[in-house]
Design a protein around this motif. Structure first.
Motif, PDB file in Angstrom:
ATOM      1  N   GLN A  41       0.841  -1.190   0.000  1.00  0.00           N
ATOM      2  CA  GLN A  41       0.000   0.000   0.000  1.00  0.00           C
ATOM      3  C   GLN A  41       0.877   1.241   0.000  1.00  0.00           C
ATOM      4  O   GLN A  41       1.783   1.350   0.815  1.00  0.00           O
ATOM      5  CB  GLN A  41      -0.915   0.029   1.228  1.00  0.00           C
ATOM      6  N   VAL A  42       0.624   2.120  -0.931  1.00  0.00           N
ATOM      7  CA  VAL A  42       1.381   3.364  -0.988  1.00  0.00           C
ATOM      8  C   VAL A  42       0.390   4.515  -1.141  1.00  0.00           C
ATOM      9  O   VAL A  42      -0.524   4.444  -1.959  1.00  0.00           O
ATOM     10  CB  VAL A  42       2.369   3.376  -2.174  1.00  0.00           C
ATOM     11  N   GLU A  43       0.602   5.557  -0.348  1.00  0.00           N
ATOM     12  CA  GLU A  43      -0.279   6.727  -0.423  1.00  0.00           C
ATOM     13  C   GLU A  43       0.335   7.789  -1.311  1.00  0.00           C
ATOM     14  O   GLU A  43       1.527   7.742  -1.627  1.00  0.00           O
ATOM     15  CB  GLU A  43      -0.492   7.295   0.987  1.00  0.00           C
ATOM     16  N   ALA A  44      -0.481   8.756  -1.710  1.00  0.00           N
ATOM     17  CA  ALA A  44       0.012   9.863  -2.529  1.00  0.00           C
ATOM     18  C   ALA A  44       1.132  10.572  -1.781  1.00  0.00           C
ATOM     19  O   ALA A  44       1.022  10.847  -0.593  1.00  0.00           O
ATOM     20  CB  ALA A  44      -1.121  10.829  -2.849  1.00  0.00           C
ATOM     21  N   GLY A  45       2.208  10.854  -2.480  1.00  0.00           N
ATOM     22  CA  GLY A  45       3.348  11.508  -1.854  1.00  0.00           C
ATOM     23  C   GLY A  45       4.303  10.531  -1.185  1.00  0.00           C
ATOM     24  O   GLY A  45       5.337  10.940  -0.664  1.00  0.00           O
ATOM     25  N   GLY A  46       3.956   9.253  -1.210  1.00  0.00           N
ATOM     26  CA  GLY A  46       4.780   8.258  -0.540  1.00  0.00           C
ATOM     27  C   GLY A  46       5.847   7.668  -1.443  1.00  0.00           C
ATOM     28  O   GLY A  46       5.793   7.783  -2.655  1.00  0.00           O
ATOM     29  N   VAL A  47       6.824   7.051  -0.802  1.00  0.00           N
ATOM     30  CA  VAL A  47       7.898   6.384  -1.526  1.00  0.00           C
ATOM     31  C   VAL A  47       7.981   4.954  -1.025  1.00  0.00           C
ATOM     32  O   VAL A  47       7.997   4.722   0.189  1.00  0.00           O
ATOM     33  CB  VAL A  47       9.248   7.089  -1.282  1.00  0.00           C
ATOM     34  N   LEU A  48       7.997   4.017  -1.950  1.00  0.00           N
ATOM     35  CA  LEU A  48       8.175   2.618  -1.562  1.00  0.00           C
ATOM     36  C   LEU A  48       9.506   2.151  -2.115  1.00  0.00           C
ATOM     37  O   LEU A  48       9.728   2.173  -3.326  1.00  0.00           O
ATOM     38  CB  LEU A  48       7.031   1.758  -2.122  1.00  0.00           C
ATOM     39  N   HIS A  49      10.385   1.787  -1.227  1.00  0.00           N
ATOM     40  CA  HIS A  49      11.710   1.329  -1.629  1.00  0.00           C
ATOM     41  C   HIS A  49      11.758  -0.185  -1.470  1.00  0.00           C
ATOM     42  O   HIS A  49      11.731  -0.690  -0.351  1.00  0.00           O
ATOM     43  CB  HIS A  49      12.771   2.012  -0.761  1.00  0.00           C
ATOM     44  N   GLN A 105       8.596   3.976   2.859  1.00  0.00           N
ATOM     45  CA  GLN A 105       8.332   2.599   3.295  1.00  0.00           C
ATOM     46  C   GLN A 105       9.434   1.725   2.724  1.00  0.00           C
ATOM     47  O   GLN A 105       9.751   1.839   1.543  1.00  0.00           O
ATOM     48  CB  GLN A 105       7.018   2.076   2.706  1.00  0.00           C
ATOM     49  N   GLN A 106       9.956   0.858   3.531  1.00  0.00           N
ATOM     50  CA  GLN A 106      10.931  -0.105   3.019  1.00  0.00           C
ATOM     51  C   GLN A 106      10.219  -1.437   2.913  1.00  0.00           C
ATOM     52  O   GLN A 106       9.520  -1.843   3.840  1.00  0.00           O
ATOM     53  CB  GLN A 106      12.098  -0.259   3.995  1.00  0.00           C
ATOM     54  N   LEU A 107      10.402  -2.110   1.791  1.00  0.00           N
ATOM     55  CA  LEU A 107       9.824  -3.446   1.649  1.00  0.00           C
ATOM     56  C   LEU A 107      10.969  -4.372   1.275  1.00  0.00           C
ATOM     57  O   LEU A 107      11.659  -4.145   0.280  1.00  0.00           O
ATOM     58  CB  LEU A 107       8.753  -3.440   0.562  1.00  0.00           C
ATOM     59  N   ILE A 108      11.202  -5.338   2.110  1.00  0.00           N
ATOM     60  CA  ILE A 108      12.297  -6.269   1.813  1.00  0.00           C
ATOM     61  C   ILE A 108      11.682  -7.597   1.413  1.00  0.00           C
ATOM     62  O   ILE A 108      10.911  -8.194   2.176  1.00  0.00           O
ATOM     63  CB  ILE A 108      13.229  -6.406   3.016  1.00  0.00           C
ATOM     64  N   ILE A 109      11.963  -8.010   0.184  1.00  0.00           N
ATOM     65  CA  ILE A 109      11.405  -9.274  -0.304  1.00  0.00           C
ATOM     66  C   ILE A 109      12.418 -10.380  -0.050  1.00  0.00           C
ATOM     67  O   ILE A 109      13.574 -10.286  -0.456  1.00  0.00           O
ATOM     68  CB  ILE A 109      11.107  -9.208  -1.816  1.00  0.00           C
TER      69      ILE A 109
END
Lengths: 211, 227
Positions: free
Chosen positions: A26-34, A200-204
């Motif tokens: 989930q990512v909101e407007a203005g957000g960064v998903l790394h 947001q950091q997402l580690i797969i």
């Protein structure tokens, strides 16, 4: 805050190997998903699923509150995806590539020379792209970020082949984009030097790796 | 929000492909030279007498056109696939079949149309009687768009295979057979003074059918290949 990307319970299997299962993004407007993870973990697959290039085995993706099958065209008008391959025509010059890309994005570049200077291509604009280095070709592809009106950027390894000033320049542009309410999803192996307010950091990690 | 209209995107795509093609002119010229060379081999092989040559001329020109269509056919989507443009094409805010049709149109403009223009020279070299010329040109004009459309389907299906060239030829040649039968029959009919309307109308129908359905098949094949 409006939800830009809402992916539920994504499962992807490539070549008989489960890359990820029941993944929620989930990512909101203005957000960064790394998105981070080791080679082959499925970072690119995840990005391609969100961009609509690949179908997940299970789960669904909503962009701006709409699933892809409702109105695919509206979806595609709001996202910009740059993958591993730059999509730069090697027979054409840097300026021609920029101008054509602007045509696809429905904009006219007011001052192409200014843009070439901004992205560090000044002096190279009338050399065909095949004579340029990988990093310079990458700069041609990424120049799109300076004029594209798409609010959601999905960038797969944008820093590849770029030099340190190039990476800094790109992160400045990311900051401007998110500052104006734009959203960014990216993968990279190096940590960001820029600290976005909504990171947001997402580690797969492959679920099978823990067996 | 990207506001490009369908027409703007299609126009940009066609402009880009034309520009790229004009920078690599050998890709356009080589198939034409191939046609001229093969055609000029026949008088050497079967003798220059007009009785034999004139009878086989239309068939020879058509078979040569089919083979020329296969030359370089794998290049149709290969470069776009390798440099990532094909992936970007899927993401453009325009239905993919429309873009596939634009690709087919460009391919015809750069390979089909020059062949039609070259045909009178080939007919001259093979001593095709003048009565058959107009029918030959008409069949080529109707038939080359079919060649481009079928080639695009094959090229889109094999684009992700490393070396799909030979496979592509084997895949496409059987599909060209109906076209060859009707086109050759029409010219043969014209030579003996029989009415050719039937064959020509059939070819026109075949062209409309292929141009309507091929873009859908090409779009499906591109989506599969890019995965």
């Amino acid at each position: 805050m409006t939800m830009v990307v809402n992916a539920q319970q994504l499962t992807s299997v490539r070549a008989g190997r489960t890359l990820f299962a029941d993944l929620d993004v989930q990512v909101e407007a203005g957000g960064v998903l790394h998105v981070q993870g080791p080679n082959g973990a499925g970072k690119s697959t995840l990005l391609r699923i969100i961009a609509g290039l690949l179908q997940p085995l299970q789960g669904q993706v909503e962009l701006f509150g709409e699933p892809a099958d409702v109105d695919r065209e509206q979806w595609q008008r709001r996202l910009l995806f740059i993958g591993h391959k730059p999509g730069v025509k090697s027979e054409l010059t840097a300026l021609e590539n920029l101008e054509l890309q602007a045509g696809f994005d429905g904009v006219v570049i007011d001052d192409p020379w200014q843009l070439a200077e901004t992205v560090g291509l000044l002096g190279l604009e009338d050399i065909s792209a095949q004579q340029l280095s990988a990093g310079q070709q990458r700069r041609i592809a990424l120049a799109r970020l300076w004029f594209s009106p798409a609010p959601l950027w999905i960038l797969d390894e944008p820093f590849t082949a770029l030099d340190q000033p190039g990476i800094e320049l790109l992160q400045q542009r990311f900051a401007e984009h998110t500052g104006h309410g734009g959203t960014l999803i990216l993968t990279s192996h190096q940590p960001l030097s820029w600290q976005p307010p909504q990171l947001q950091q997402l580690i797969i990690r492959s679920p099978e790796a823990h067996d | 929000m990207i506001k490009a209209s369908t027409w703007q995107v299609v126009k940009t795509l066609m402009r880009r492909d034309l520009k790229v093609a004009l920078r690599r002119r050998s890709d356009i010229i080589n198939p034409l030279l191939f046609v001229l060379m093969v055609v000029s081999l026949f008088p050497l092989a079967v003798g220059p007498g007009p009785d034999v040559l004139g009878r086989i001329a239309a068939g020879v020109i058509w078979v040569t056109a089919l083979l020329a269509a296969l030359l370089g056919s794998e290049r149709l989507f290969r470069d776009d696939y390798l440099d990532g443009s094909l992936e970007q094409m899927i993401l453009l805010p325009v239905p993919l079949p429309v873009l596939a049709l634009a690709k087919i149109a460009i391919h015809w403009l750069l390979s089909g149309l020059p062949l039609v223009i070259l045909a009178p020279l080939a007919a001259l070299l093979l001593k095709l009687p003048v009565e058959g010329w107009s029918t030959l040109l008409l069949t080529l004009l109707l038939g080359t768009p079919i060649l481009s459309a079928l080639t695009a389907i094959g090229a889109a299906l094999t684009v992700s295979l490393g070396r799909g060239g030979a496979l592509l030829s084997l895949l496409l040649l059987p599909l060209f057979i109906p076209l060859l039968i009707f086109a050759a029959a029409a010219v043969e009919g014209a030579l003996v003074g029989a009415p050719v309307v039937g064959q020509v109308v059939l070819l026109a129908g075949l062209m409309v059918l292929t141009l309507t359905l091929a873009p859908l098949a090409v779009a499906g094949a591109i989506r599969v290949s890019v995965n």
